[in-house]
Each structure stands twice: as C-alpha cells, then as structure tokens.
Design an enzyme around this catalytic site. Sequence first.
Site, PDB file in Angstrom:
ATOM      1  N   GLU A   1       0.823  -1.214   0.000  1.00  0.00           N
ATOM      2  CA  GLU A   1       0.000   0.000   0.000  1.00  0.00           C
ATOM      3  C   GLU A   1       0.854   1.260   0.000  1.00  0.00           C
ATOM      4  OE1 GLU A   1      -2.981   0.294  -0.738  1.00  0.00           O
ATOM      5  OE2 GLU A   1      -3.705  -1.758  -0.540  1.00  0.00           O
TER       6      GLU A   1
ATOM      7  N   TYR B   1      -5.931   7.063   3.926  1.00  0.00           N
ATOM      8  CA  TYR B   1      -6.159   5.973   2.979  1.00  0.00           C
ATOM      9  C   TYR B   1      -5.471   4.688   3.432  1.00  0.00           C
ATOM     10  CZ  TYR B   1      -5.374   2.661  -0.600  1.00  0.00           C
ATOM     11  OH  TYR B   1      -5.309   1.468  -1.240  1.00  0.00           O
TER      12      TYR B   1
ATOM     13  N   ASP C   1      -9.336   6.063  -2.176  1.00  0.00           N
ATOM     14  CA  ASP C   1      -8.197   6.458  -3.010  1.00  0.00           C
ATOM     15  C   ASP C   1      -8.766   7.108  -4.279  1.00  0.00           C
ATOM     16  OD1 ASP C   1      -9.188   4.364  -4.502  1.00  0.00           O
ATOM     17  OD2 ASP C   1      -7.233   3.488  -4.922  1.00  0.00           O
TER      18      ASP C   1
END
Length: 350
Positions: free
Chosen positions: A42, A125, A143
């Site tokens: 991520e 996020y 996102d």
Amino acid sequence: MREKPQSADLLHWYDRHARNLPWRVPPGAEVDPDPYRVWLSEVMLQQTTVAAVKSYFERFTTLWPTVSNLADAEDQAVMGEWAGLGYYARARNLLKCARVVRDAHGGRFPDQREDLLKLPGIGPYTASAIAAIAFDRAETVVDGNVERVMARLYDIHTPLPAAKPELTEKAAGLTPDLRPGDYAQAVMDLGATICTPRNPACGICPWSAACIARVNRTAAELPKKTPKKPKPIRHGIAYVARREDGAWLLEQRPDKGLLGGMLGWPGSDWTEADPLPAPPIEADWHDPNAEVRHTFTHFHLRLTLRLATLPMTAAPERGTFLSQTEFRPANLPTVMRKAFDLARDPLTKD
DNA sequence: AAGCCGGGGTT
DNA sequence: AACCCAGGCTT
C-alpha cells in the site's frame, strides 16, 4: 427511485474478476493476508501504478521477508532499493515505521485504523486499507479510484479536492460489514479496470444499474478537478567525476526536501535564474554538450553536465568516492541516472 | 488550505 | 510537448 449500489453485487463480480497481484490473497483463499506485505504494497502504491510497483515489491520482500528484517536494514540499502520509484519520503517513513513496529509494537502491526494512523507514512487511505485488507475491519478506503467511482455513481460535479468529504461520505455509506477487506479491494479494482478515467466500460460494470452518471452520460467527465498550476523551468549544473581507478564522486543528499536521502551527483542549486557554478573540486571540467531534461512534480529541470577525470590524489570538498563495485547506477534516482547515462560513455572510454 | 514531494503512461 | 494519474507531510 434508483436502487442503492449493492456491495454484494460488487463482491460477486470481484469473486470472478479479482486481479492477481503479488501482494494479494485471492478471494476465498484459506490463508490470512500478511499485514507486513499489505502495508508494504500500500505504501508503494501511493501515487504509483501497479506495473511500476511489482518488481520493487518482489525485491523488497525477498531481501526483507518481515517487518523486523526491514527495520534492521541499513538506511542506504533501503533508499538504494527504492531508487526509481519516486516520492522518496515514502522510503524514509517506511524505515521509521518499520522501526516503530519493531521497537514499540513487538514486530506486529496494530490492527485498528486509529493506531495505524499514528505511524509514519500511514495516512487516512493507507490506515483504512491495512485495517480492512489485513484485519478485515469495516473501514472505508478512499483512493483516487474510489473517488472516481463515487463521483460517477452519484453524479457529483463538485471539483476535487473540495468534493473529497462528500465522496468519502458516499463511500462510507456503501461499506459492508461482510467481507470488508475483499470489498475494499473490489471497489479499487472496479476503478482500475472498469470505471477507468477515460472510456469507462459501463456496459460490463456490475454497478451500472445504480449509476446516475451513466444515465446522465456524464461518467467520462467525472470527477471534475480544479485546474493545476503550470510548471516553471529550473536550471542546474551537475558534476560527474570519475577517478583514475574508476571510482565515481557522489554525495548523499540531505534528508529533507527533493530526492532527500538519495545518492546524487554534486552540483549547483536548481533555480529559475541561471545557476551559480559549484564544482566539488578544482579540475579540468569539460562540457559533454548534452543536457538532462527531467520533470518533477512541480517544475521542469534542465540539468547541464560537467565531466572530469580526477587523479588518485584528488581531495574534493564535497562528496565521496564510490568504487566501481560499490556504485550501482540502479541505486540512483531517475534524474541522476539520466545524468550517468550521458556521462558514462565519455568517461569510461580510456 | 495550499504547497511540497517522482515517475511513467497516453495523447 | 502537454496532459493525466495519484497519498502523506509540512507549513
């Protein structure tokens, strides 16, 4: 009254169409995702495409299979492996975060969004993504993909970033308690493969029946964005020097700011006016008559090169010599590697 | 709220 | 060459 988009419809689509990605546990698999691999992927995927991330993810997890392994690594080893991926503050924060997880959390990631949010390099996020994907918590990921999907589902014309709170609210309203991790990945996959920025494939979209922009034929123009500022042109000089034994003169850039913590060629500041020459050592610098052009987030750079071969007795005021075996061009950020590519031929032929 | 941070792909 | 894409941190 149009029906609300159903998370079950999206999960059903995801069960059949989930992309196969190196960091992903496919839907239905019997194993739990590894929080370390979820976190690493991520962070790498922040502002960065899947295609660019894949090889970096494979190398990082091979070199450092656990978060504690990564925490134990040398700073320069990690920065060198990150070279070329961009946004280098991510790599500095990656190491900080790994060391906090090792030292303050016993080598295990927190499993709650609020605790993840406190860690370096983990924002709204990424905290939601780790909580949802690694720990199957019902958190909402927002996102760029999700923003686009929500703007279209609800035909929201407010430009970003002003529309962000409203889009977040819409996304939260759709997040299910059942399989929230798969659901989070499903919305992002939908945005990446069906609800694409241009030419969305509405004909095969599992949520097309609920999509207001589809009816209004506005999908392709959403989300709206506030116009961006033009990029100025900056100029600079880089000094590429090679000692007679083949060692290269490089320096580590300061930890803060552009390309912070990365290896680079000594040089001038990069300014909109003509740059002030700043050679790291008195030498017979010559002009290769070629210029590096590179575009950063907020300016275009035109980098003039100066090349020199230095005697073994050279004692530069800036930088350190890296031997041919120590120096790997792949450890340079892209603009510095471009400079090396232009300098290597003139400087390596006897 | 606005500016600072890369790089790669498409048009 | 211009445009598009896209999170976190700092001020």
